[in-house]
Design a protein around this motif. Structure first.
Motif, PDB file in Angstrom:
ATOM      1  N   VAL A   9       0.710  -0.313   0.351  1.00  0.00           N
ATOM      2  CA  VAL A   9       0.137   0.533   0.027  1.00  0.00           C
ATOM      3  C   VAL A   9       1.012   1.418  -0.049  1.00  0.00           C
ATOM      4  CG1 VAL A   9      -1.678   1.423   1.548  1.00  0.00           C
ATOM      5  CG2 VAL A   9      -1.781  -1.759   1.052  1.00  0.00           C
ATOM      6  N   ARG A  10       2.373   0.721   0.529  1.00  0.00           N
ATOM      7  CA  ARG A  10       3.013   2.137   0.409  1.00  0.00           C
ATOM      8  C   ARG A  10       3.486   2.816  -0.809  1.00  0.00           C
ATOM      9  NH1 ARG A  10       8.035   2.874   1.498  1.00  0.00           N
ATOM     10  NH2 ARG A  10       8.852   4.772   2.808  1.00  0.00           N
ATOM     11  N   ASN A  11       3.766   1.921  -0.592  1.00  0.00           N
ATOM     12  CA  ASN A  11       4.329   1.892  -2.866  1.00  0.00           C
ATOM     13  C   ASN A  11       3.693   1.949  -3.321  1.00  0.00           C
ATOM     14  OD1 ASN A  11       6.572   0.779  -1.056  1.00  0.00           O
ATOM     15  ND2 ASN A  11       7.503  -1.203  -1.592  1.00  0.00           N
ATOM     16  N   SER A  12       2.693   1.116  -3.822  1.00  0.00           N
ATOM     17  CA  SER A  12       1.647   1.776  -4.397  1.00  0.00           C
ATOM     18  C   SER A  12       0.700   3.227  -4.417  1.00  0.00           C
ATOM     19  CB  SER A  12       0.318   1.011  -4.205  1.00  0.00           C
ATOM     20  OG  SER A  12       0.483  -0.397  -4.510  1.00  0.00           O
ATOM     21  N   GLY A  15       4.194   5.297  -5.415  1.00  0.00           N
ATOM     22  CA  GLY A  15       4.533   5.539  -6.308  1.00  0.00           C
ATOM     23  C   GLY A  15       3.131   6.129  -7.684  1.00  0.00           C
ATOM     24  N   ALA A  16       2.037   6.290  -7.546  1.00  0.00           N
ATOM     25  CA  ALA A  16       1.168   7.078  -7.795  1.00  0.00           C
ATOM     26  C   ALA A  16       1.189   8.464  -7.406  1.00  0.00           C
ATOM     27  CB  ALA A  16      -0.419   7.046  -6.605  1.00  0.00           C
ATOM     28  N   MET A  17       1.633   8.656  -6.454  1.00  0.00           N
ATOM     29  CA  MET A  17       1.988  10.437  -5.991  1.00  0.00           C
ATOM     30  C   MET A  17       2.957  10.415  -7.077  1.00  0.00           C
ATOM     31  SD  MET A  17       3.687  12.410  -2.691  1.00  0.00           S
ATOM     32  CE  MET A  17       5.198  11.653  -3.080  1.00  0.00           C
ATOM     33  N   LEU A  18       3.810  10.036  -7.643  1.00  0.00           N
ATOM     34  CA  LEU A  18       5.423   9.740  -8.970  1.00  0.00           C
ATOM     35  C   LEU A  18       4.676  10.510  -9.995  1.00  0.00           C
ATOM     36  CD1 LEU A  18       7.888   8.259  -7.017  1.00  0.00           C
ATOM     37  CD2 LEU A  18       8.040  10.820  -7.254  1.00  0.00           C
ATOM     38  N   TRP A  19       3.327   9.505 -10.102  1.00  0.00           N
ATOM     39  CA  TRP A  19       3.134   9.207 -11.525  1.00  0.00           C
ATOM     40  C   TRP A  19       2.660  11.059 -11.888  1.00  0.00           C
ATOM     41  CZ3 TRP A  19      -1.320  10.114 -14.031  1.00  0.00           C
ATOM     42  CH2 TRP A  19      -0.932  10.039 -15.870  1.00  0.00           C
ATOM     43  N   TRP A  20       1.731  11.112 -10.957  1.00  0.00           N
ATOM     44  CA  TRP A  20       0.694  12.695 -10.564  1.00  0.00           C
ATOM     45  C   TRP A  20       1.513  13.259 -10.815  1.00  0.00           C
ATOM     46  CZ3 TRP A  20      -3.428  13.021 -13.409  1.00  0.00           C
ATOM     47  CH2 TRP A  20      -4.645  11.923 -12.918  1.00  0.00           C
ATOM     48  N   ALA A  50       4.540  18.550  -2.536  1.00  0.00           N
ATOM     49  CA  ALA A  50       3.609  17.884  -3.569  1.00  0.00           C
ATOM     50  C   ALA A  50       2.462  17.788  -3.254  1.00  0.00           C
ATOM     51  CB  ALA A  50       4.305  16.889  -3.883  1.00  0.00           C
ATOM     52  N   VAL A  51       2.486  17.586  -1.478  1.00  0.00           N
ATOM     53  CA  VAL A  51       0.796  17.427  -0.568  1.00  0.00           C
ATOM     54  C   VAL A  51       0.675  18.568  -0.562  1.00  0.00           C
ATOM     55  CG1 VAL A  51      -0.026  16.736   1.374  1.00  0.00           C
ATOM     56  CG2 VAL A  51       1.762  15.232   0.101  1.00  0.00           C
TER      57      VAL A  51
END
Length: 131
Positions: A9-12, A15-20, A50-51
């Motif tokens: 979950v943490r890595n997902s 990963g999603a944050m980096l993609w966006w 980013a947040v």
């Protein structure tokens, strides 16, 4: 088992944050370096920035995002601003106020940049270099 689920979950999420982050900061119009604003954004504590920055609906328009980043980068490069999260959140606030009387999506990237250049240094909690 729970450890592996938590790691997944943490890595997902990361990963999603980096993609966006990449999606909104890559500038396809910049033939020399389309990753200029991506590189700029991740130079410092990008996760906190980013947040703060991407939590606003204002930056869901890529042209607005690139206009903001262009202005903040120029202020930093000109020695007028030291980057902290308030540079990003205050830019969002400025555009949020303008969005009350204008449709932001109709503004060009250059117009967004100019609005931020004209107003950001007057906002609170920024880090301004001392001569």
């Amino acid at each position: 088992m729970m450890y592996y689920i938590e790691q997944f979950v943490r890595n997902s999420i990361i990963g999603a944050m980096l993609w966006w982050l990449a999606y909104y900061t890559v500038d396809e119009e910049n033939e020399e370096n389309p990753f200029e604003y991506t590189d700029f954004f991740v130079e410092d504590s990008y996760r906190g920035n980013a947040v703060s920055f991407f939590s606003s609906n204002i930056v869901s328009n890529k042209e607005i995002t690139l206009g903001i980043l262009s202005a903040i980068k120029q202020l930093r490069d000109d020695g007028k601003l030291i980057i902290n999260r308030y540079a990003f959140t205050n830019a969002n606030k400025i555009l949020n106020q303008i969005g009350g009387v204008r449709i932001l999506d109709t503004l060009t990237r250059g117009e967004i940049k100019q609005i931020i250049l004209d107003n950001l240094l007057e906002s609170e909690k920024l880090k301004i270099p001392v001569d």
